[in-house]
Enzyme design. Structure first.
Site, short mmCIF file in Angstrom:
data_model
loop_
_atom_site.label_atom_id
_atom_site.label_comp_id
_atom_site.label_asym_id
_atom_site.label_seq_id
_atom_site.Cartn_x
_atom_site.Cartn_y
_atom_site.Cartn_z
N CYS A 77 0.83 -1.21 0.00
CA CYS A 77 0.00 0.00 0.00
C CYS A 77 0.87 1.26 0.00
CB CYS A 77 -1.00 -0.02 1.15
SG CYS A 77 -2.31 1.22 0.97
N HIS A 176 -3.97 -4.69 -0.09
CA HIS A 176 -3.56 -5.22 1.21
C HIS A 176 -3.64 -6.75 1.18
CE1 HIS A 176 -3.32 -1.44 3.45
NE2 HIS A 176 -4.28 -1.04 2.63
N GLU A 178 -2.76 -8.82 3.38
CA GLU A 178 -3.16 -9.31 4.70
C GLU A 178 -4.67 -9.23 4.92
OE1 GLU A 178 -2.84 -4.93 5.38
OE2 GLU A 178 -1.86 -6.40 4.08
#
Length: 194
Positions: A77, A176, A178
């Site tokens: 990001c 992202h 994650e």
């Protein structure tokens, strides 16, 4: 395996640490130069504002350190945007790993770009096991331009932009991983296996 997650006054680091934990990896959040140098892998995540993040990096000499690292390095990001040359966000000179400009999405009523979009034009071992049906989660108002040499996947939102970049030991992702379910976990696993 030692994984260093660079601490640089940006948000979203905790979710990256949790993702590493889910993958069975004990990652350390740090801005210690020696600890980052000796790590097997380095992750550079973040949400925040480009100029203040770069100020923090420069004050702690992390800007120079990042450019000298030889181990696999993954920007996420804001971490991807800071690896580029320049950001329109507050007229910020960035790290210059990728000779790419970071621009703001027009028009103002369409930002930030939040939600799930698919990856297109995938080409990298980092993306092994994924195809154009892979969806990832985005939250951003700025984007890295597509570059035929360094873009290893793109996404379309208002226009095409670099979803992922690669140069030497440096990898970077605008979304992202994650927070991107199965696709994101696969990308993080591929990174750890590089």
């Amino acid at each position: 395996m030692e994984v260093a997650v660079i601490k640089y006054n940006a948000g979203n680091v905790q979710s990256v640490l949790y993702a590493m934990e889910r993958l069975g990896v004990n990652a350390t959040l740090t801005d210690d130069v020696e600890q980052i140098k000796k790590a097997d892998k380095v992750i550079f995540p973040g949400q925040g504002e480009a100029k203040s993040a770069m100020k923090y990096l420069r004050e702690r000499k992390l800007d120079q350190l990042i450019k000298e690292l030889k181990q696999p390095f993954f920007g996420i990001c804001l971490g991807q945007q800071l690896l580029c040359e320049y950001s329109e966000e507050n007229d910020t000179e960035c790290l210059g790993i990728f000779p790419i400009q970071v621009k703001k999405f027009p028009p103002l009523d369409k930002v930030p770009h939040v939600g799930w979009n698919n990856l297109e034009n995938l080409r990298s071992p980092l993306l092994e096991g994924l195809d154009d049906s892979a969806y990832v989660y985005y939250v951003h108002s700025y984007y890295a331009e597509v570059d035929p040499k360094y873009t290893i996947a793109s996404t379309h939102y208002l226009e095409d932009f670099s979803a992922l970049l690669h140069k030497d030991n440096y990898y970077a992702m605008q979304a992202h991983p994650e927070k991107s379910s199965v696709s994101g976990e696969k990308i993080l696993t591929n990174f750890l296996n590089l």
